[in-house]
Design an enzyme around this catalytic site. Structure first.
Site, PDB file in Angstrom:
ATOM      1  N   TYR A 141      -7.768  -4.279  11.799  1.00 36.89           N
ATOM      2  CA  TYR A 141      -7.454  -4.608  10.853  1.00 36.89           C
ATOM      3  C   TYR A 141      -8.342  -4.355   9.898  1.00 36.89           C
ATOM      4  O   TYR A 141      -8.197  -4.556   8.197  1.00 36.89           O
ATOM      5  CB  TYR A 141      -7.226  -5.864  10.428  1.00 36.89           C
ATOM      6  N   LYS A 191      -6.783  -1.006  25.912  1.00 39.64           N
ATOM      7  CA  LYS A 191      -5.932  -0.116  26.709  1.00 39.64           C
ATOM      8  C   LYS A 191      -7.039   1.139  27.228  1.00 39.64           C
ATOM      9  O   LYS A 191      -8.095   1.652  26.103  1.00 39.64           O
ATOM     10  CB  LYS A 191      -5.222   0.817  24.781  1.00 39.64           C
ATOM     11  N   ASP A 223       0.422  -1.794  26.221  1.00 40.26           N
ATOM     12  CA  ASP A 223       1.825  -1.338  26.873  1.00 40.26           C
ATOM     13  C   ASP A 223       2.695  -1.816  28.194  1.00 40.26           C
ATOM     14  O   ASP A 223       3.368  -1.933  27.705  1.00 40.26           O
ATOM     15  CB  ASP A 223       1.982   0.646  26.675  1.00 40.26           C
ATOM     16  N   ASP A 247      -1.128  -9.069  17.167  1.00 41.95           N
ATOM     17  CA  ASP A 247       0.232  -9.000  16.017  1.00 41.95           C
ATOM     18  C   ASP A 247       1.508  -8.270  16.642  1.00 41.95           C
ATOM     19  O   ASP A 247       2.322  -9.220  16.166  1.00 41.95           O
ATOM     20  CB  ASP A 247      -0.230  -7.472  14.619  1.00 41.95           C
ATOM     21  N   ASP A 251       4.515 -11.247  18.737  1.00 42.95           N
ATOM     22  CA  ASP A 251       5.678 -11.372  17.585  1.00 42.95           C
ATOM     23  C   ASP A 251       6.449 -11.005  18.632  1.00 42.95           C
ATOM     24  O   ASP A 251       8.216 -11.421  18.634  1.00 42.95           O
ATOM     25  CB  ASP A 251       6.087  -9.830  16.771  1.00 42.95           C
TER      26      ASP A 251
HETATM   27  C1  IPM Z   1       0.536 -11.981  11.001  1.00 45.65           C
HETATM   28  C2  IPM Z   1       1.335 -11.337  10.221  1.00 45.65           C
HETATM   29  C3  IPM Z   1       0.374 -10.857   9.457  1.00 45.65           C
HETATM   30  C4  IPM Z   1      -0.698  -9.858  10.816  1.00 45.65           C
HETATM   31  C5  IPM Z   1       0.609  -9.559   8.105  1.00 45.65           C
HETATM   32  C6  IPM Z   1       1.344 -10.257   7.001  1.00 45.65           C
HETATM   33  C7  IPM Z   1      -0.608  -8.628   7.884  1.00 45.65           C
HETATM   34  O1  IPM Z   1       1.844  -9.779  10.564  1.00 45.65           O
HETATM   35  O2  IPM Z   1       0.197 -12.770  11.388  1.00 45.65           O
HETATM   36  O3  IPM Z   1       1.036 -11.700  12.287  1.00 45.65           O
HETATM   37  O4  IPM Z   1       0.159  -8.559  10.700  1.00 45.65           O
HETATM   38  O5  IPM Z   1      -1.205 -10.103  10.492  1.00 45.65           O
HETATM   39 MG    MG Z   2       2.543 -10.069  12.825  1.00 42.67          MG
END
Ligand code: IPM
Ligand code: MG
Length: 361
Positions: A141, A191, A223, A247, A251
């Site tokens: 990032y 990884k 993975d 990230d 999710d």
């Molecule tokens: C998160 C989001 C952010 C990230 C985006 C909105 C920049 O997906 O907080 O997970 O990638 O960190």
């Molecule tokens: Mg995210």
């Protein structure tokens, strides 16, 4: 306990869910005799409308002068013309970097009775209760070079996954310390078969595990981790990983646990042990959901859980944090907002859900 909390409700469903988070915080204050001063400020689109920027310097300072920042959500179609840069950078990534909140804790838990909300089989998700500890201020990032360019008519782009020893050390330490507060298991995710950062990460995890003989360490390739989460999510306790993997995998974990409406988060500038009052940025993992804003149907639980994380990690109030978790568990046994509605349950709106949880404190 006395404390000062900056509260930025933001846009969309932000104000509705923040009201419920504060309601539950007040219930905790009353029951346990604490005193939190709340400093409300504008963030996101409301701030753009008033001040021309999503976050003013004064409000950054207000956050700095507080122990923690409780955030609703930001953004909406009205401000889309500004593009993602104006938005996410200022409200999310900029706060991460400016406040050095290097540890992003994203718990994913299936409350008993809510197994049916998961896209996986109920018997597979039963007992799932994990925390993704995501490195939050480094890696792909923020590593440089990060750019696009053209060479002989061909477009190129580069991101750099860059990590220093101190950066890896501090995030691994958060993982180990958190594991100690929980079931004493940590999965170090990388990884190492392909990346140099992964090799350093694994080597350091092994070195540091000597300081934590009571914590069981396992190494999982990123993975393979995504596959294990689908097969047996309940096997994990704490998972610690680099920014980009965190990230993606947070999710996945949130989706498996059932609803984004149940996912809170804690972004910390220190250890999660509460003793040093780590400055924290607490928010739900979901967005501002402009499509349902103002209807009073949003699920406030992610924000309420985030209030619990704030009490736990910034203030070290374990009993109070546990009270919030238990109150949520109790409320969802029978009462559900639309996103987590199941057959045989009683439908409630945002305010009713907040009331139920506050009453259970
Ligand atoms: C998160 C989001 C952010 C990230 C985006 C909105 C920049 O997906 O907080 O997970 O990638 O960190
Ligand atoms: Mg995210």
């Amino acid at each position: 306990m006395k404390g000062t909390i900056a509260v930025g409700a933001g846009d969309g469903i932000g104000p509705e869910i923040i009201v419920e988070g504060v309601k539950v915080l007040k219930a905790v204050e009353k029951k346990y005799g604490h005193e939190f001063t709340l400093k409300y400020f504008d963030i996101g689109g409301v701030s753009i409308d008033k001040f021309g920027t999503p976050l003013t310097d004064e409000n950054v300072q207000l956050c700095r002068d507080s122990d923690a920042f409780l955030h609703g959500s930001v953004g909406g179609p009205k401000w889309d013309y500004l593009g993602s840069k104006a938005y996410t950078n200022t409200c999310g990534l900029q706060i991460r970097k400016e406040f050095d909140v290097y540890a992003n804790l994203r718990p994913a838990k299936v409350y008993p009775g809510m197994e049916g909300c998961s896209p996986l089989k109920s018997e597979t998700v039963k007992g799932m209760d994990l925390v993704v500890v995501r490195e939050n201020t480094g890696g792909a990032y923020f590593g440089l070079p990060k750019k696009q360019w053209v060479e002989k008519g061909v477009r190129w782009a580069v991101d750099t996954m860059l990590y220093s020893e101190p950066q890896i050390e501090r995030i691994l330490r958060v993982g180990f310390e958190l594991a100690r507060l929980r079931r004493k298991k940590i999965a170090s995710v990388e990884k190492q078969n392909v990346t140099e950062t992964g090799k350093l990460w694994r080597a350091m995890a092994i070195e540091m595990s000597k300081e934590y003989p009571d914590v069981q360490l396992e190494h999982v390739l990123a993975d393979a981790c995504t596959a294990w989460l689908l097969r047996n999510p309940a096997k994990f306790d704490v998972l610690v990983m680099a920014n980009l993997y965190g990230d993606i995998i947070s999710d996945e974990a949130a989706a498996i646990s059932g609803s984004l409406g149940m996912g809170g988060s804690a972004q910390l500038a220190g250890l999660p042990t509460g003793n040093e009052r780590a400055w924290g940025f607490y928010e739900s993992a979901h967005g501002s959901a402009p499509d349902i804003a103002g209807q009073g149907i949003a699920n406030p639980i992610a924000t309420i859980l985030s209030v619990g994380y704030m009490l736990e990690y910034t203030y070290g109030l374990h009993q109070e944090a546990e009270a919030i978790d238990k109150a949520v568990a109790k409320a969802v046994v029978q009462h559900r907002t639309t996103d987590i509605m199941e057959e045989g349950k009683t439908a409630v709106n945002t305010i009713e859900m907040g009331d139920l949880i506050a009453a259970a404190i």
